[in-house]
Design an enzyme around this catalytic site. Sequence first.
Site, PDB file in Angstrom:
ATOM      1  N   LYS A  13       8.401 -10.053  -8.970  1.00 41.02           N
ATOM      2  CA  LYS A  13       8.860  -8.765  -9.493  1.00 41.02           C
ATOM      3  C   LYS A  13       9.834  -8.114  -8.512  1.00 41.02           C
ATOM      4  CE  LYS A  13       4.660  -7.013  -9.886  1.00 41.02           C
ATOM      5  NZ  LYS A  13       3.803  -8.060  -9.316  1.00 41.02           N
ATOM      6  N   ARG A  88      -0.508  -0.738 -13.548  1.00 40.76           N
ATOM      7  CA  ARG A  88      -1.333  -1.896 -13.225  1.00 40.76           C
ATOM      8  C   ARG A  88      -2.676  -1.826 -13.919  1.00 40.76           C
ATOM      9  NH1 ARG A  88       1.042  -3.362  -7.867  1.00 40.76           N
ATOM     10  NH2 ARG A  88      -0.094  -5.084  -6.937  1.00 40.76           N
ATOM     11  N   ARG A 123       4.900 -16.079   2.464  1.00 41.44           N
ATOM     12  CA  ARG A 123       5.848 -14.971   2.369  1.00 41.44           C
ATOM     13  C   ARG A 123       5.900 -14.177   3.677  1.00 41.44           C
ATOM     14  NH1 ARG A 123       5.495 -10.419  -2.346  1.00 41.44           N
ATOM     15  NH2 ARG A 123       3.589  -9.770  -1.299  1.00 41.44           N
ATOM     16  N   ARG A 156       2.306  -9.832   5.607  1.00 37.76           N
ATOM     17  CA  ARG A 156       1.413  -8.758   5.173  1.00 37.76           C
ATOM     18  C   ARG A 156      -0.049  -9.191   5.295  1.00 37.76           C
ATOM     19  NH1 ARG A 156       3.735  -6.728  -0.532  1.00 37.76           N
ATOM     20  NH2 ARG A 156       1.506  -6.560  -0.917  1.00 37.76           N
ATOM     21  N   ARG A 167      -6.673 -10.177  -4.891  1.00 39.04           N
ATOM     22  CA  ARG A 167      -5.596  -9.499  -5.639  1.00 39.04           C
ATOM     23  C   ARG A 167      -5.395 -10.169  -6.999  1.00 39.04           C
ATOM     24  NH1 ARG A 167      -0.867  -9.831  -1.560  1.00 39.04           N
ATOM     25  NH2 ARG A 167       0.317  -8.546  -3.027  1.00 39.04           N
TER      26      ARG A 167
HETATM   27  P1  AMP Z   1       2.070  -4.728  -4.262  1.00 43.38           P
HETATM   28  O1  AMP Z   1       3.034  -4.738  -3.131  1.00 43.38           O
HETATM   29  O2  AMP Z   1       2.684  -4.309  -5.562  1.00 43.38           O
HETATM   30  O3  AMP Z   1       1.289  -6.007  -4.377  1.00 43.38           O
HETATM   31  O4  AMP Z   1       0.993  -3.588  -3.916  1.00 43.38           O
HETATM   32  C1  AMP Z   1       0.214  -3.652  -2.735  1.00 43.38           C
HETATM   33  C2  AMP Z   1      -1.074  -2.895  -2.925  1.00 43.38           C
HETATM   34  O5  AMP Z   1      -0.801  -1.510  -3.193  1.00 43.38           O
HETATM   35  C3  AMP Z   1      -1.923  -3.354  -4.099  1.00 43.38           C
HETATM   36  O6  AMP Z   1      -2.715  -4.493  -3.787  1.00 43.38           O
HETATM   37  C4  AMP Z   1      -2.767  -2.108  -4.348  1.00 43.38           C
HETATM   38  O7  AMP Z   1      -3.771  -1.962  -3.370  1.00 43.38           O
HETATM   39  C5  AMP Z   1      -1.743  -0.988  -4.137  1.00 43.38           C
HETATM   40  N1  AMP Z   1      -1.025  -0.664  -5.392  1.00 43.38           N
HETATM   41  C6  AMP Z   1       0.301  -0.851  -5.656  1.00 43.38           C
HETATM   42  N2  AMP Z   1       0.620  -0.456  -6.899  1.00 43.38           N
HETATM   43  C7  AMP Z   1      -0.539  -0.016  -7.451  1.00 43.38           C
HETATM   44  C8  AMP Z   1      -0.879   0.502  -8.726  1.00 43.38           C
HETATM   45  N3  AMP Z   1       0.041   0.647  -9.704  1.00 43.38           N
HETATM   46  N4  AMP Z   1      -2.191   0.850  -8.945  1.00 43.38           N
HETATM   47  C9  AMP Z   1      -3.121   0.710  -7.993  1.00 43.38           C
HETATM   48  N5  AMP Z   1      -2.877   0.215  -6.778  1.00 43.38           N
HETATM   49  C10 AMP Z   1      -1.591  -0.143  -6.483  1.00 43.38           C
END
Ligand code: AMP
Length: 211
Positions: A13, A88, A123, A156, A167
């Site tokens: 994404k 999400r 990554r 990360r 996740r």
């Molecule tokens: P990402 O980089 O999009 O994988 O987001 C990293 C982390 O941020 C996720 O594993 C969640 O803990 C939190 N997070 C990001 N976006 C959301 C969302 N829309 N709803 C809930 N938690 C989120």
Amino acid sequence: MKLILLGAPGAGKGSQGEIISKRLNVPIISTGNIIREAIRNETEVGKKAKAIVEAGKLLDDATVVAIVEERIKADDCKNGFIFDGFPRTIPQAEALDKMGVNIDKVVNIEVTDEEIMERLTNRRVCPKCGIPFHLINRRPKVEGICDACGAELIHRADDSAETVKDRLDAYHAQTEPLIDYYKAQGKLLSTNGSGSDIPVVTQRTLDALGI
Ligand code: AMP
């Protein structure tokens, strides 16, 4: 154009969003990046989010919805935006509908869990501009350094194999139902997100969108 990029963490994404954002000249809004910045700056949201993000779980809907509601008021969003990692959950999607945000299209980027695991454990990301690199497929020009801004790349904590598994579990349980939610609204497109050549994979999405 208001777009949602849907798909598991690591489905591409962010990388596809980068290209589509330039093509459409609209910003990409990554809730993950906003939350990570809040953690770095030790804001109230950041303090609450730290342990949750590190555990690979989702932050509560109200907090994330408030972040997004504020962000989309900014001037740069007036011609549209691309959501990466939001919504999400079904309640987040419902909140977006209640805000009166009229999403044009939702792209579901399909990648298998096995490929996601390989991508995320390899990554490395830029903590400053968020650009993702890959130890095999998208190596930075100088090892460990962001091509765009020169910052030191990081692995990360939530890209460890154990947390990626959590996740993915969160994705299947809480995010995947959004596929049917947006199908019912007639907004869903699906693209094959498999493969390591980002421009090639992104082209499939651009073709699906007709842009
Ligand atoms: P990402 O980089 O999009 O994988 O987001 C990293 C982390 O941020 C996720 O594993 C969640 O803990 C939190 N997070 C990001 N976006 C959301 C969302 N829309 N709803 C809930 N938690 C989120």
